[in-house]
Design a protein around this motif. Structure first.
Motif, short mmCIF file in Angstrom:
data_model
loop_
_atom_site.label_atom_id
_atom_site.label_comp_id
_atom_site.label_asym_id
_atom_site.label_seq_id
_atom_site.Cartn_x
_atom_site.Cartn_y
_atom_site.Cartn_z
N THR A 115 0.84 -1.20 0.00
CA THR A 115 0.00 0.00 0.00
C THR A 115 0.87 1.25 0.00
OG1 THR A 115 -0.14 0.49 2.37
CG2 THR A 115 -1.50 -1.31 1.55
N ASP A 116 0.23 2.40 -0.18
CA ASP A 116 0.94 3.67 -0.02
C ASP A 116 0.54 4.34 1.29
OD1 ASP A 116 -1.66 4.42 -0.52
OD2 ASP A 116 -1.17 5.83 -2.15
N ARG A 117 -0.06 3.57 2.20
CA ARG A 117 -0.50 4.13 3.48
C ARG A 117 0.68 4.25 4.44
NH1 ARG A 117 -4.39 7.05 2.55
NH2 ARG A 117 -2.98 7.14 0.76
N ILE A 118 0.60 5.20 5.37
CA ILE A 118 1.63 5.38 6.38
C ILE A 118 1.38 4.39 7.52
CG2 ILE A 118 2.69 6.99 8.00
CD1 ILE A 118 3.09 7.64 5.00
N THR A 119 2.42 3.70 7.93
CA THR A 119 2.31 2.75 9.04
C THR A 119 3.42 3.03 10.05
OG1 THR A 119 3.64 1.11 7.86
CG2 THR A 119 1.24 0.94 7.65
N ALA A 120 3.13 2.75 11.31
CA ALA A 120 4.11 2.96 12.37
C ALA A 120 3.76 2.08 13.55
CB ALA A 120 4.12 4.42 12.81
N VAL A 121 4.77 1.82 14.39
CA VAL A 121 4.57 1.08 15.63
C VAL A 121 4.92 2.01 16.79
CG1 VAL A 121 5.30 -0.91 17.01
CG2 VAL A 121 5.05 -1.12 14.52
N ASN A 122 4.13 1.95 17.84
CA ASN A 122 4.34 2.81 18.99
C ASN A 122 5.44 2.25 19.89
OD1 ASN A 122 4.13 4.72 21.01
ND2 ASN A 122 2.30 3.82 21.91
N LEU A 123 6.68 2.63 19.60
CA LEU A 123 7.84 2.29 20.44
C LEU A 123 8.48 3.61 20.86
CD1 LEU A 123 9.13 -0.83 18.56
CD2 LEU A 123 8.56 -0.74 20.98
N PRO A 124 8.11 4.14 22.03
CA PRO A 124 8.40 5.53 22.39
C PRO A 124 9.85 5.86 22.68
CG PRO A 124 7.19 4.43 24.15
CD PRO A 124 7.15 3.51 22.97
N PHE A 125 10.75 4.88 22.83
CA PHE A 125 12.15 5.24 23.03
C PHE A 125 12.69 6.08 21.86
CE2 PHE A 125 13.85 1.86 26.23
CZ PHE A 125 13.23 2.55 27.25
N ARG A 126 12.08 5.98 20.70
CA ARG A 126 12.49 6.80 19.56
C ARG A 126 12.42 8.29 19.92
NH1 ARG A 126 12.53 5.88 13.98
NH2 ARG A 126 13.58 3.95 14.61
N TYR A 127 11.51 8.64 20.88
CA TYR A 127 11.26 10.05 21.20
C TYR A 127 11.54 10.39 22.68
CZ TYR A 127 8.39 8.72 17.19
OH TYR A 127 7.95 8.19 16.01
N THR A 128 11.88 9.41 23.50
CA THR A 128 12.11 9.66 24.93
C THR A 128 13.39 10.47 25.12
OG1 THR A 128 11.01 7.58 25.49
CG2 THR A 128 12.43 8.56 27.18
#
Length: 329
Positions: A115-128
């Protein structure tokens, strides 16, 4: 405005709904839960019409005007909900872990790539903030050459008192490694790249129940790692990731506190702020939807973490703590 629907109205679903309330790019458009009262309660608490609630995720993802779906159901249900959302041409944020096993995770990666849809997984260390500072310090050589990365977990009670969901007790999709260890193994992957050479001794609290005792090792980019987990014991809850270098060490504890240690009596606090990681995720997701960047954890990254968890669970799958073979006491 990005119209988003929530599938799974538990603790994390409500946390996401609160962040949506405070974000200027999103509007909560619909809510779904197998418990109709829980879906209605979330909708009411966050200003959404109760008629926009359902117990059937398939009807939510087909809703007119809906742009994105947050998937906050137990891991075994991730594939069905994510697949249906993508088939309905919706963007998707999936709660961690990506799935109960890496094979299913790879199926979701393939579906997302179609697909061309945006997907992501909530792994907050990316932003902590504390973890981001840890990653930057290690990359900049502030502790010298990394020698060891250590993961330590202590859970006096599992599931924890506030986690009132039975599936967290199951070996099939629950347990502290999937629920908490996922974050820290993702942290290792952020620091050093793919994890390999996994070996562990695992003890379970019952034949079909969660892992209660894990001692293991791994390597990532030549750095040796250890994992030490213990449940159902006297003591305080703990979680930490420590990177030991030949000049200093850095430890992230309690999810967000970062401390540097250069030797005896030389401990220096570096970061002591939680940061708003859910808001950061929503901001990055909106940027990706707008085709304006977006720093997101991909399905593929999350699946690599799940493959490590699979390897740990496969290391010693049949050992059960003596005296409680029938399950929890």
């Amino acid at each position: 405005m990005i119209q988003i629907g929530i599938v799974g109205c538990g603790v994390i679903g409500n946390r996401l709904a609160a962040a949506i309330d405070d974000h200027d790019r999103y509007e909560l458009a619909a809510a779904c839960d197998l418990d109709a009262d829980r879906a209605a309660s979330l909708a009411t608490d966050h200003g959404t019409d109760r008629t926009a609630t359902t117990t059937d995720h398939a009807s939510l993802v087909e809703r007119d005007g809906l742009d994105a779906v947050y998937v906050g159901v137990p891991p075994l249900a991730h594939r069905e909900v994510v697949a249906d959302a993508l088939a309905a041409d919706k963007h998707v944020i999936c709660e961690k872990p990506i799935a109960a096993d890496a094979e299913t995770g790879r199926e979701l990666v393939a579906l997302a790539e179609e697909t061309d849809r945006i997907t992501a997984v909530n792994l907050p260390f990316r932003y902590t903030p504390g973890f981001v500072r840890l990653r930057e310090a290690v990359a900049a050589g502030e502790i010298g050459a990394p020698r060891r990365v250590e993961l330590r977990f202590r859970f006096p009670e599992w599931p924890r008192e506030w986690q009132d969901v039975a599936w967290l007790e199951s070996r099939e999709q629950g347990g502290p490694l999937r629920e908490v260890g996922t974050h820290f193994l993702f942290g290792v992957q952020e620091l050093f790249g793919p994890i390999e050479a996994v070996s562990a001794d695992v003890g379970y609290s019952g034949p079909d129940a969660y892992e209660a005792d894990v001692v293991g090792t791994f390597r990532a980019d030549g750095v040796r790692g250890t994992i030490d987990l213990l449940c159902d014991h006297a003591g305080e809850e703990e979680n930490s990731i420590t990177v030991v270098g030949d000049e200093a060490s850095l430890s992230l504890t309690a999810w967000y506190r970062l401390v540097r240690n250069r030797g005896r009596d030389d401990e220096e606090p570096l970061v002591d702020e939680r940061g708003d990681t859910v808001s950061a995720l929503l901001t990055e997701f909106a940027a990706a939807v707008d085709d304006d960047g977006g720093d997101l954890v991909s399905f593929a990254e999350a699946t690599r973490v799940q493959a490590v968890l699979d390897a740990i669970h496969a290391s010693e799958g049949d050992r059960v703590r003596p005296g409680i073979d029938a399950g929890r006491e």
